[in-house]
Design a protein around this motif. Structure first.
Motif, PDB file in Angstrom:
ATOM      1  N   LYS A  12       0.823  -1.221   0.000  1.00 49.14           N
ATOM      2  CA  LYS A  12       0.000   0.000   0.000  1.00 49.14           C
ATOM      3  C   LYS A  12       0.851   1.262   0.000  1.00 49.14           C
ATOM      4  O   LYS A  12       0.522   2.240  -0.669  1.00 49.14           O
ATOM      5  N   ASP A  13       1.937   1.239   0.759  1.00 47.63           N
ATOM      6  CA  ASP A  13       2.834   2.415   0.761  1.00 47.63           C
ATOM      7  C   ASP A  13       3.360   2.664  -0.643  1.00 47.63           C
ATOM      8  O   ASP A  13       3.445   3.799  -1.109  1.00 47.63           O
ATOM      9  N   GLU A  36      -8.706  -6.799  -3.627  1.00 39.48           N
ATOM     10  CA  GLU A  36      -9.802  -5.813  -3.488  1.00 39.48           C
ATOM     11  C   GLU A  36      -9.295  -4.535  -2.842  1.00 39.48           C
ATOM     12  O   GLU A  36      -9.588  -3.430  -3.300  1.00 39.48           O
ATOM     13  N   ASN A  37      -8.526  -4.699  -1.774  1.00 41.52           N
ATOM     14  CA  ASN A  37      -8.039  -3.522  -1.042  1.00 41.52           C
ATOM     15  C   ASN A  37      -7.147  -2.648  -1.911  1.00 41.52           C
ATOM     16  O   ASN A  37      -7.248  -1.425  -1.888  1.00 41.52           O
ATOM     17  N   LEU A  38      -6.268  -3.282  -2.681  1.00 40.39           N
ATOM     18  CA  LEU A  38      -5.345  -2.479  -3.501  1.00 40.39           C
ATOM     19  C   LEU A  38      -6.094  -1.789  -4.651  1.00 40.39           C
ATOM     20  O   LEU A  38      -5.830  -0.630  -4.962  1.00 40.39           O
ATOM     21  N   TYR A  39      -7.025  -2.496  -5.279  1.00 37.98           N
ATOM     22  CA  TYR A  39      -7.811  -1.836  -6.344  1.00 37.98           C
ATOM     23  C   TYR A  39      -8.607  -0.659  -5.765  1.00 37.98           C
ATOM     24  O   TYR A  39      -8.698   0.398  -6.370  1.00 37.98           O
ATOM     25  N   LYS A  40      -9.182  -0.875  -4.579  1.00 32.35           N
ATOM     26  CA  LYS A  40      -9.963   0.205  -3.935  1.00 32.35           C
ATOM     27  C   LYS A  40      -9.056   1.393  -3.650  1.00 32.35           C
ATOM     28  O   LYS A  40      -9.414   2.545  -3.885  1.00 32.35           O
ATOM     29  N   GLN A  41      -7.872   1.091  -3.144  1.00 31.65           N
ATOM     30  CA  GLN A  41      -6.920   2.172  -2.828  1.00 31.65           C
ATOM     31  C   GLN A  41      -6.596   2.972  -4.087  1.00 31.65           C
ATOM     32  O   GLN A  41      -6.601   4.204  -4.086  1.00 31.65           O
ATOM     33  N   ILE A  42      -6.345   2.263  -5.194  1.00 37.53           N
ATOM     34  CA  ILE A  42      -5.999   2.957  -6.452  1.00 37.53           C
ATOM     35  C   ILE A  42      -7.161   3.837  -6.899  1.00 37.53           C
ATOM     36  O   ILE A  42      -6.968   5.001  -7.252  1.00 37.53           O
ATOM     37  N   LYS A  43      -8.364   3.284  -6.883  1.00 31.99           N
ATOM     38  CA  LYS A  43      -9.528   4.054  -7.372  1.00 31.99           C
ATOM     39  C   LYS A  43      -9.760   5.301  -6.533  1.00 31.99           C
ATOM     40  O   LYS A  43     -10.211   6.320  -7.034  1.00 31.99           O
ATOM     41  N   LYS A  44      -9.434   5.207  -5.247  1.00 34.60           N
ATOM     42  CA  LYS A  44      -9.599   6.371  -4.378  1.00 34.60           C
ATOM     43  C   LYS A  44      -8.564   7.443  -4.736  1.00 34.60           C
ATOM     44  O   LYS A  44      -8.861   8.631  -4.795  1.00 34.60           O
ATOM     45  N   LEU A  45      -7.352   7.004  -4.988  1.00 35.77           N
ATOM     46  CA  LEU A  45      -6.281   7.964  -5.276  1.00 35.77           C
ATOM     47  C   LEU A  45      -6.346   8.477  -6.709  1.00 35.77           C
ATOM     48  O   LEU A  45      -5.932   9.588  -7.005  1.00 35.77           O
ATOM     49  N   ASP A  46      -6.820   7.629  -7.619  1.00 36.31           N
ATOM     50  CA  ASP A  46      -6.894   8.030  -9.022  1.00 36.31           C
ATOM     51  C   ASP A  46      -7.995   7.241  -9.735  1.00 36.31           C
ATOM     52  O   ASP A  46      -7.756   6.140 -10.239  1.00 36.31           O
TER      53      ASP A  46
END
Ligand code: ADA
Length: 566
Positions: A354-355, A391-401
């Motif tokens: 995530k970092d 799921e968590n990493l895709y969600k993180q990406i969509k939130k950031l971009d």
């Protein structure tokens, strides 16, 4: 430029953990020194810096491989893990005179390092990307993002600037700027210069804020692969009519969208004819100078490529700059290759992934060339417990971009449980190398399975295919590891993939041979190199280059269009 800055490139003192002393180049990998060519461990870099007036310093590290602890004199200022993402630290009220910058670097493998491990590429040691020294006031612009939006009447953009007050009292100031083709500051609205209206800000001590604009930019040119127009986005902080800080970045106006199974740039479908490329060059390791980055792109474009995948980590931003300038389309991914599900038990794994995602998107957001974000190359996507991480990493990406599509290169054929999650389905397939049999038949099975396993209707990319060849090994029998056999396999693969209209792109594994770790890899990797490069580690061409040139260039030699598929 208003903010004073200095590049700290050059020779730095270096002391290895056992006390031996060297002087090593920065940027550079310590492996280029004959005594350190296999060194895995710790070492400390030292460099004196001189400050003329009392000021705040911002130290910017574009990449230290792989763990860095930074001190200025006796003050500890930063800790960072991961060779492939930048970090910075602010040191306040530095007194005039000489100071000692000390960077302790560690490239060893341990439980603390879940992403840098023995692998099919090499984790080098050293300050491998540039270091910068900046003088800032208490308030400064840390970063800015521009999101282009195409509306009925033309280009608009959302601009967001992150401003930070590092000081101990409230600060009031204005922020304004401009967007233009030229680097120089433009003061008034003009052809080729668009002003960004001033906003008043108040930041309390230690506060950080996002300042936002939504603006129209009439008349700007679109960034297209065959005409990659770039603009300078310049923001300035002002107090009493005086500018006291600024930030300049290059941006391009383009939107990436998916239309059925096609990937589109500004509404035009593109077919990605790409290479996987590791940052690795002979004795230089991962510290590749810009001249050789440009040469890599020249060689790839000469073979007819229009895309590159930054396997398996975020790349040096100077390489991305070159891609922006040339209209090369980039799949960039966070750092991760071929890990097994046992890593799920290490709580650091998800945090370190995530970092890396967060830093990659924060600092590479403005590159118009990046059209896809990738995650978790060949991870355990066949294990139910791993699905949550995807799921968590895709969600993180969509939130950031939310503007770029996501993908992940899978090798869990017929067993992947995560194909429904990304926007684009990608698979690695080594027909003719690891698997025998007909390429066409195997490809049909794969496409059929993707459709049934959650990928129906999504764009599909063959993210890796290729074969090994030891440079210079020529063989009448066309044995495996010969240049002839590599050519045969690539030709067969390309015949199938270049003619499949269901595909959105293909990436050959790989552009250049790269060093691998002997641990776990020596048996299947002659010379301790991954030899599937089209060129060797010094960019000497293997026979298959001609075949790829013929297949990728095709009639019309369109760099971006679908025509190249004929
Ligand atoms: C995998 C992996 C690459 C490389 C390749 C190979 O698909 O993603 O990093 O290891 O295989 O050469 O076998």
């Amino acid at each position: 430029m208003i903010r004073k800055q200095q590049e700290l490139e050059g020779m730095w003192d270096f002391v290895k953990e056992d006390g031996r002393k060297y002087t090593l180049p920065v940027p550079g990998c310590w492996e280029q020194h004959p005594e350190l060519s296999n060194y895995r461990g710790k070492g400390t870099y030292y460099r004196k810096i001189f400050v003329t007036n009392s000021c705040n310093l911002r130290l910017v590290f574009k990449g230290v491989s792989h763990t860095a602890d930074v001190w200025l004199d006796d003050t500890f200022v930063a800790h960072h893990y991961n060779a492939y993402t930048p970090f910075s630290a602010v040191v306040r009220s530095v007194t005039p005179g000489e100071h000692l910058l000390k960077v302790e670097v560690d490239n060893s493998f341990s439980e603390q390092s879940t992403l840098h491990r023995p692998n099919d590429y090499y984790s080098y040691g050293g300050i491998s990307r540039p270091v910068g020294l900046e003088q800032i006031e208490n308030v400064y612009i840390e970063n800015m993002h521009m999101t282009p939006v195409f509306k009925k009447d033309g280009w608009c953009a959302v601009i967001e600037a992150r401003v930070i007050n590092t000081g101990e009292k409230e600060e009031r100031f204005d922020i304004c700027g401009s967007l233009s083709e030229k680097m120089s500051v433009c003061e008034k609205e003009d052809v080729g210069c668009h002003l960004i209206s001033a906003q008043s800000c108040v930041l309390s001590a230690g506060e950080e804020k996002i300042v936002r604009w939504e603006l129209a930019f009439p008349g700007v040119k679109s960034w297209m692969p065959d005409a990659p127009a770039l603009y300078f986005l310049k923001l300035r902080l002002m107090k009493n009519g005086q500018a006291f800080d600024d930030l300049i970045d290059r941006v391009g106006f383009r939107v990436v969208s998916l239309m059925g199974q096609k990937l589109c740039v500004n509404g035009e479908p593109v077919f990605l004819k790409g290479f996987n490329r590791h940052e690795d060059y002979g004795e230089l390791g991962c510290a590749i100078p810009p001249q050789l980055m440009a040469q890599d792109l020249d060689l790839m474009m000469d073979m007819g490529a229009n895309a590159v995948r930054t396997c398996h980590y975020p790349n040096d931003e100077r390489f991305l700059d070159l891609c922006d300038e040339r209209g090369i389309l980039v799949w960039e991914e966070h750092h991760s290759r071929g890990f097994k599900d046992w890593l799920l038990k290490n709580p650091l794994f998800e945090t370190q992934c995530k970092d890396c995602v967060a830093e990659m998107i924060e600092y590479h957001f403005n590159h118009p060339s990046i059209v896809i974000w990738g995650i978790l190359n060949e991870y355990a996507s066949d294990i139910p417990e791993a699905r949550e991480l995807y799921e968590n990493l895709y969600k993180q990406i969509k939130k950031l971009d939310p503007t770029r599509p996501t993908t992940s290169a899978t090798c869990r054929h017929f067993q992947d449980l995560c194909l429904d999650l990304p926007d684009v389905v990608s698979f690695n397939m080594y027909s003719g190398w690891y698997q025998d049999g007909s390429v066409q038949e195997r490809h049909e099975q794969e496409m059929d399975w993707i459709r049934k396993a959650g990928g129906a209707g999504k764009p599909v990319i063959v993210s890796e295919f290729g074969a090994g060849a030891v440079y210079g090994f020529r063989d009448r029998r066309r044995a495996k590891w010969s240049e002839e056999r590599q050519t045969d396999i690539l030709r067969e693969d390309l015949e199938v993939y270049m003619h499949d209209p269901r595909l959105t792109g293909i990436f050959i594994w790989q552009f250049a041979d790269c060093r691998v770790t002997e641990e776990e890899w020596f048996a299947s990797r002659p010379r301790s190199y991954n030899n599937k490069g089209l060129v060797d580690e010094y960019r000497r061409p293997k026979e298959a280059c001609e075949t790829v040139r013929e297949m990728y260039s095709g009639p019309g030699k369109m760099l971006s269009g679908l025509q190249g598929k004929n």
